[in-house]
Design a protein around this motif. Structure first.
Motif, PDB file in Angstrom:
ATOM      1  N   GLY A 195       0.797  -1.367  -0.073  1.00  0.00           N
ATOM      2  CA  GLY A 195       0.008   0.207   0.111  1.00  0.00           C
ATOM      3  C   GLY A 195       0.837   1.111   0.000  1.00  0.00           C
ATOM      4  O   GLY A 195       0.315   2.418   0.246  1.00  0.00           O
ATOM      5  N   ASP A 196       2.145   1.265  -0.200  1.00  0.00           N
ATOM      6  CA  ASP A 196       3.139   2.477  -0.225  1.00  0.00           C
ATOM      7  C   ASP A 196       2.806   3.163  -1.838  1.00  0.00           C
ATOM      8  O   ASP A 196       2.818   2.542  -2.646  1.00  0.00           O
ATOM      9  N   ASP A 251      -7.515  11.269   0.965  1.00  0.00           N
ATOM     10  CA  ASP A 251      -6.765  10.589   1.951  1.00  0.00           C
ATOM     11  C   ASP A 251      -6.081   9.531   0.876  1.00  0.00           C
ATOM     12  O   ASP A 251      -6.670   8.574   0.428  1.00  0.00           O
ATOM     13  N   SER A 252      -4.734   9.635   0.413  1.00  0.00           N
ATOM     14  CA  SER A 252      -4.162   8.736  -0.519  1.00  0.00           C
ATOM     15  C   SER A 252      -4.041   7.331   0.256  1.00  0.00           C
ATOM     16  O   SER A 252      -4.214   6.344  -0.576  1.00  0.00           O
ATOM     17  N   ASP A 253      -3.667   7.075   1.417  1.00  0.00           N
ATOM     18  CA  ASP A 253      -3.689   5.795   2.103  1.00  0.00           C
ATOM     19  C   ASP A 253      -5.044   5.039   1.889  1.00  0.00           C
ATOM     20  O   ASP A 253      -5.052   3.903   1.674  1.00  0.00           O
ATOM     21  N   SER A 254      -6.279   5.791   2.226  1.00  0.00           N
ATOM     22  CA  SER A 254      -7.522   5.164   2.106  1.00  0.00           C
ATOM     23  C   SER A 254      -7.790   4.742   0.539  1.00  0.00           C
ATOM     24  O   SER A 254      -8.432   3.672   0.380  1.00  0.00           O
ATOM     25  N   LEU A 273      -5.688   1.619  -0.098  1.00  0.00           N
ATOM     26  CA  LEU A 273      -6.087   0.563   0.497  1.00  0.00           C
ATOM     27  C   LEU A 273      -7.631   0.170  -0.029  1.00  0.00           C
ATOM     28  O   LEU A 273      -7.882  -1.117  -0.286  1.00  0.00           O
ATOM     29  N   HIS A 328      -0.345  -5.816   2.688  1.00  0.00           N
ATOM     30  CA  HIS A 328      -1.035  -5.071   3.438  1.00  0.00           C
ATOM     31  C   HIS A 328      -1.659  -5.809   4.704  1.00  0.00           C
ATOM     32  O   HIS A 328      -2.376  -6.636   4.429  1.00  0.00           O
TER      33      HIS A 328
END
Length: 552
Positions: A247-248, A264-267, A270, A295
């Motif tokens: 997830g990076d 939100d890039s992480d969301s 994911l 992940h």
């Protein structure tokens, strides 16, 4: 601005073999490698003076890369031998000792370099032609349908590595495992061209050597609490990812990434991962494998839906897993997985070896992939055992190309020396008869010196004129009658109960008696190439006039 430094002129060495320092380095290299040769060879501990781990070995594949010299002339010889080892996997010490002995003998003879080179080429051609003949006295035919012949060949490789520290039963056990692993990599009933499979080596420290085993299929490291959907015996779909699923954003590739301030890039990443997981679950995937990291949220999602998850597979196991399952690696998470990318796994179970918990993947039907679990008491012995088993596998594969072997224990070298002496009256090639005779004598002494290098305990090596085999009389045995008290010859085909008598070449033939089989064998293909490489490298070294080295 950096300071400019005047470039130093290159250093030129004229006639390197007339340089005492270079000759001393070559002599030291020959003594170092010669002391490692054979089952009773002395071990070497290699340590870099700036730090690092200590390596204990007597294998050429480990020694040669570690003894790099600051002298280009020495590195020329070392690199040439190392190329042979990397291609053929065996007879590296033979090639190095023979090559350095040829150079040393040529230097001591005082002959012209051109005369020695032409004589060496002629004698090497005679030896290779003789070895390829059907009636060669030092060649043994291998029956590939006989497990005894294959185990004898593998055992000769395993027993020649004293750093493995194996007892006789352990040596036989490892030799049989090497043969079994080799046979499992040979496909059966495959039409057309045959492609050999792979053997994956897994090391387990702390267990006895006799706990080593071979299993068909693939063993991969996994967590102790790995989830298995069920002990399956029916084919189940498998998906394999070569891309990271951590997830990076750094895994998305090169270039600029524009992110809206309110996103939100992480969301987002994911969510993409979970969509990917949702697809493979809908497609009925039961085994999810990733070369890199997965992940934790995706792992939890997959296991909650009855999927077995394996991460951090590593690049080494990618190709064996592809061959085993037929899966195609998926290199991106931004597109749907194609149906053709899925593979099949026929069996799935957890196996434990010592402190290691491993997932056992079995193929659907026949597969040429197997895993050999190597156990030993400590890391040093285990590392040497892994190298040795790799060499044994390489030698067995070479036997498929040419189902022949050569008598080991120095008997092939002494036999070739006797043959070369019998061919000395032949017409010289580009040199006088006197030069040819002296060069041939140096060639034969070099072959015999390789055979003598096998003795490290103060015994006396002799050559019997009846069979041209090598014999060793221990230092504590004194007898005046030749052939008595000498035990067995180097290859184990003869014992010392008979009295030797002089005979013309060819020596007494042993191959007519089917019951006479050598106990020590060398790879025919590897040794034949080692002989050629040794002579060609020695001739190249003798022909070097200048060595130019850039010291900047």
């Amino acid at each position: 601005m950096s300071r400019l430094v005047k470039k130093s002129p290159s250093v030129c060495t004229d006639l390197p073999l007339d340089n005492a320092d270079i000759c001393n380095k070559l002599r030291l290299m020959r003594e170092l490698l010669g002391s490692c040769y054979g089952p009773t060879g002395r071990l070497k501990q290699i340590h870099n003076n700036i730090g690092g781990r200590v390596v204990t070995t007597s294998s050429s594949s480990v020694l040669l890369p570690a003894i790099a010299s600051s002298e280009p002339f020495v590195n020329l010889i070392r690199t040439s031998i190392l190329h042979h080892v990397r291609r053929f996997g065996d007879c590296g010490l033979f090639a190095a000792i023979f090559c350095l002995s040829l150079v040393e003998q040529a230097k001591q003879s005082g002959l012209r370099a051109k005369a020695v080179i032409r004589s060496n080429e002629h004698l090497a051609s005679l030896c290779t032609d003789y070895l390829k003949q059907g009636g060669c006295g030092c060649k043994v035919k291998l029956d590939l349908c006989s497990g005894r012949d294959l185990v004898a060949l593998a055992r000769s490789v395993v027993s020649s590595k004293p750093a493995c520290v194996l007892t006789e039963p352990e040596c036989v056990h490892i030799s049989r495992l090497a043969v079994r692993a080799f046979l499992l990599t040979v496909p059966c009933d495959t039409p057309g061209s045959v492609s050999l499979g792979q053997t994956v080596r897994v090391s387990v420290e702390g267990l006895p050597v006799t706990h080593s085993a071979v299993v068909p299929g693939l063993l991969v490291d996994t967590a102790e609490d790995v989830y298995l959907s069920q002990p399956c015996s029916l084919p189940h779909p498998l998906v394999l990812f070569s891309a990271s699923l951590a997830g990076d954003l750094s895994e998305l590739g090169d270039g600029l990434i524009e992110v809206h301030p309110r996103v939100d890039s992480d969301s987002q990443v994911l969510s993409q991962l979970l969509e990917l997981g949702n697809q493979v679950v809908r497609d009925g995937v039961k085994v999810f494998v990733c070369q890199k990291v997965i992940h934790p949220v995706l792992q939890l999602y997959l296991t909650s839906h009855g999927v077995t998850v394996v991460e951090r597979l590593g690049v080494t196991l990618m190709e064996p897993l592809i061959q085993l399952t037929g899966a195609q690696p998926v290199a991106t998470l931004h597109s749907a997985v194609q149906p053709t990318a899925y593979g099949q796994v026929g069996g799935l179970s957890v196996r434990r070896f010592g402190s290691k918990t491993m997932l056992h993947l079995q193929a659907c039907g026949e597969s040429a992939i197997c895993t050999i679990i190597l156990c030993h008491r400590n890391e040093t012995m285990l590392n040497e055992l892994k190298v040795t088993c790799q060499k044994a596998e390489h030698v067995l594969r070479l036997a498929l190309r040419e189902p022949s072997a050569l008598r080991g224990g120095g008997c092939t070298e002494t036999h070739l020396a006797a043959y070369s002496k019998s061919e000395v009256p032949a017409l010289g090639r580009g040199c006088s008869q006197t030069e040819y005779l002296r060069a041939a004598e140096a060639f034969c002494r070099s072959l015999e010196s390789v055979a003598r290098s096998l003795e490290h305990d103060g015994g006396t090596s002799t050559i019997d004129p009846t069979h041209a085999h090598r014999w060793t009389r221990p230092s504590d045995v004194a007898t005046e009658r030749r052939g008595v008290g000498a035990g067995c010859c180097g290859c184990g085909s003869l014992d010392g109960r008979e009295t030797w008598t002089s005979a013309e070449f060819p020596p007494a033939d042993l191959l007519r008696d089917a019951s006479v089989q050598p106990g020590v064998l060398d790879s025919f293909t590897a040794k034949l190439n080692a002989l050629q490489v040794a002579v060609e490298t020695a001739n190249l070294a003798l022909d070097v006039r200048y060595v130019i080295r850039d010291v900047n």
